[in-house]
Design an enzyme around this catalytic site. Structure first.
Site, mmCIF file in Angstrom:
data_model
loop_
_atom_site.group_PDB
_atom_site.id
_atom_site.type_symbol
_atom_site.label_atom_id
_atom_site.label_comp_id
_atom_site.label_asym_id
_atom_site.label_seq_id
_atom_site.Cartn_x
_atom_site.Cartn_y
_atom_site.Cartn_z
ATOM 1 C CG PHE A 55 14.339 1.853 -7.908
ATOM 2 C CD1 PHE A 55 14.438 2.539 -9.098
ATOM 3 C CD2 PHE A 55 14.219 2.580 -6.732
ATOM 4 C CE1 PHE A 55 14.418 3.931 -9.131
ATOM 5 C CE2 PHE A 55 14.205 3.962 -6.744
ATOM 6 C CZ PHE A 55 14.310 4.634 -7.945
ATOM 7 C CG ASP A 75 8.449 -2.297 -14.547
ATOM 8 O OD1 ASP A 75 7.882 -2.384 -15.658
ATOM 9 O OD2 ASP A 75 7.860 -2.497 -13.469
ATOM 10 N N GLY A 82 3.817 5.027 -15.299
ATOM 11 C CA GLY A 82 3.440 5.152 -13.893
ATOM 12 C C GLY A 82 4.635 5.331 -12.977
ATOM 13 C CG HIS A 100 5.197 1.242 -16.019
ATOM 14 N ND1 HIS A 100 4.459 2.070 -15.209
ATOM 15 C CD2 HIS A 100 5.543 0.181 -15.243
ATOM 16 C CE1 HIS A 100 4.359 1.550 -14.009
ATOM 17 N NE2 HIS A 100 5.016 0.393 -13.992
ATOM 18 C CE LYS A 127 7.699 0.495 -2.735
ATOM 19 N NZ LYS A 127 8.174 0.225 -4.109
ATOM 20 C CD GLU A 133 -2.900 -1.429 0.736
ATOM 21 O OE1 GLU A 133 -3.300 -0.452 0.063
ATOM 22 O OE2 GLU A 133 -3.490 -2.530 0.767
#
Length: 557
Positions: free
Chosen positions: A442, A402, A406, A404, A247, A237
């Site tokens: 990451f 990764d 977002g 992307h 996080k 979450e």
């Protein structure tokens, strides 16, 4: 969504992957490669084991280990080259023979040079005498190892000169040697890192087991200004607390998270290590370190050759325990009421549940959800991402893997504000055009750990085959497959081309999924960059693209 860390295991947005079960990725979350100590530790002791008293001399094995214990007594073989089993006895005037074990006691005889090596085997509490050092030294040596041959030399030297007994169980096994057809076969075994995955993670976080505090106590310094849940992922979450984002990922427990096994401490460690090391590239972090060094020593410290503020500032990575903190549960329930969370309520975690908490700066709004005002903002975003990746490539052989839309956060700033970076000692200055970039998440990244080691933090993407099964023609899905082809599936190796592949993807997002005013010439420039990015071997090479040359300036520090 106003901020954010997109937590583990979630692809975001219309141009992103569907959410799906990915236990294999959790199981494979990154190993810290190497993970072993030096293959050539100091060798100062030896143990000779006899597997069976009735077997021949050739079945006896020598195990070289790290340290010698205090001797109980020195015993020498009476017959050169013969191996005799000797029971350690108390020092008395007469040696007593142990009839139960049928072990012959050999009285030590003073001699200017020892003719046998006497070692204590802790498995059966017997002392055995090895062949003489002269025999061992003169015998041809056949090395069976991929490690430094000097280690073998040290091992044999230790056998040749030491006469004190050692207890085998006290030390990890390092070398095995045994006579084979008149030769001495030596096999070096690299010592395993005996530290547990949790202990390794705690060490990365600067903690010990005594420092693992309840979650409510750990987050209290962040929650005074209020808590708002801003996002979620399969494994955790995300909450906004004032100017920080937390996080929180449960780990190492038996309770399933949304039907998925929890990630283990060893899998979490890689992301923690990468986040902390990228934060060390930030100019403000480096300046604070230099100031502290000068205050302590009075000496001005030279700044590192590489720096960038393009990665999110991770203020702390902390392991905590216990039930979910009430302030976070309240925020979670509010989010559930307003937006219908896809995750299960975290209040069911047990008292002994462990979590990892990433406390980061609020990096802004992700590229998917922000409204771009013009092509200049789009170009500035691409340039800032390229600079950050290029610096991290040079400093730590970093690949995001990764990136992307977002995972690119954007904050509004002054249109005339500029940013600075250092790339291999060269100072770079470049415009923001009103948007400051912060790269996050990451989970799949790769990085050389440094710290005087050869360890690598990475994620084995081969353990998640579904990652490569997205629809053809979908740029994000195609990018994972292109990475696989570029790396040849060897994810621990440095392949900076993966960074340029994600630059290609981001240019595609701007052209296909974002709407903002731009001229035909500006659109042609973006299309040209997208095409050229596919051919670059790294972000460092992409930094010299025609779209960027003349936009950034440089000077030597």
């Amino acid at each position: 969504v106003s901020s954010a860390l997109v937590p583990l295991g979630r692809r975001s947005g219309s141009g992103s992957m569907d959410r799906r079960a990915r236990p294999s990725l959790a199981a494979a979350r990154a190993s810290v490669g190497g993970g072993r100590r030096s293959s050539v530790p100091d060798i100062t002791s030896a143990t000779l084991e006899e597997e069976d008293e009735e077997e021949d001399e050739e079945d006896v094995q020598v195990v070289i280990e790290e340290e010698f214990l205090e001797t109980e007594e020195e015993i020498e073989s009476e017959e050169d080259g013969d191996v005799e089993v000797v029971t350690p006895t108390k020092q008395t005037d007469d040696a007593e023979e142990d009839s139960d074990d049928d072990v012959e006691v050999v009285e030590p005889e003073p001699a200017p040079e020892p003719e046998a090596i006497c070692l204590l085997d802790s498995d059966d509490d017997e002392t055995v005498a090895a062949p003489t050092p002269k025999t061992a030294v003169k015998a041809p040596v056949r090395v069976k190892t991929e490690h430094d041959v000097e280690a073998v030399t040290q091992a044999i030297a230790a056998v040749a000169i030491k006469t004190e007994p050692v207890v085998k169980s006290q030390f990890p096994e390092f070398v095995k040697a045994e006579p084979v057809e008149g030769e001495v076969k030596v096999e070096i075994k690299q010592e395993e890192d005996e530290i547990s995955p949790l202990a390794a993670l705690l060490r990365e976080c600067g903690q010990s087991e005594r420092d693992v505090l309840p979650m409510e106590e750990v987050i209290s310094r962040f929650t005074a200004a209020g808590v708002l849940k801003i996002g979620e992922g399969t494994y955790g979450e995300a909450f906004k607390c004032g100017g920080n984002v937390l996080k929180i990922v449960p780990m190492g427990g038996d309770v399933l998270i949304n039907g998925e096994p929890q990630m283990g401490p060893g899998q979490i460690r890689a992301e923690a290590a990468i986040a902390k090391r990228l934060t060390r590239l930030r100019p403000d972090y480096q300046a604070a370190e230099a100031a502290e060094f000068k205050a302590m020593t009075g000496v001005k410290c030279e700044l590192p050759l590489n720096s960038t503020e393009g990665f999110i500032n991770t203020a702390a990575v902390t392991v905590c325990r216990g039930p979910y903190a009430p302030p976070l549960l309240n925020a979670w329930k509010k989010y559930e009421k307003e937006r219908e969370s896809e995750n299960e309520n975290p209040e069911g975690f047990p008292e002994d549940q462990l979590y990892i908490v990433f406390a980061c700066a609020d990096g802004g709004v992700d590229l998917e959800h922000i409204q771009l005002n013009n092509a200049a903002e789009a170009t500035a975003m691409l340039l800032q991402v390229t600079v950050a990746l290029a610096v991290a490539e040079e400093a730590m052989k970093f690949e995001h893997r990764d990136l992307h839309w977002g995972n690119v956060l954007l904050q509004r700033c002054g249109v005339d504000e500029t940013r600075r970076a250092r790339l291999n000692g060269v100072e770079l200055t470049y415009p923001t055009n009103g948007l400051a970039v912060n790269i996050i998440d990451f989970t799949l990244s790769r990085l050389d750990m440094g710290d005087g080691k050869k360890d690598v933090a990475f994620c084995d993407l081969e353990a998640d085959p579904e990652l490569f099964e997205g629809p053809a023609g979908h740029c994000q899905s195609d990018t994972y497959r292109r990475m696989r082809k570029a790396t040849k599936g060897m994810w621990e190796r440095h392949c900076p081309k993966t960074n340029s592949l994600w630059l290609h993807y981001l240019a595609d997002c701007l052209l296909s999924d974002k709407e903002f005013p731009m001229t035909a010439g500006q659109k042609a420039d973006l299309k040209g960059f997208k095409k050229r990015a596919m051919g670059y071997k790294s972000a460092s090479e992409a930094l010299w693209d025609d779209m960027f040359v003349g936009v950034w300036t440089s000077s030597h520090v």
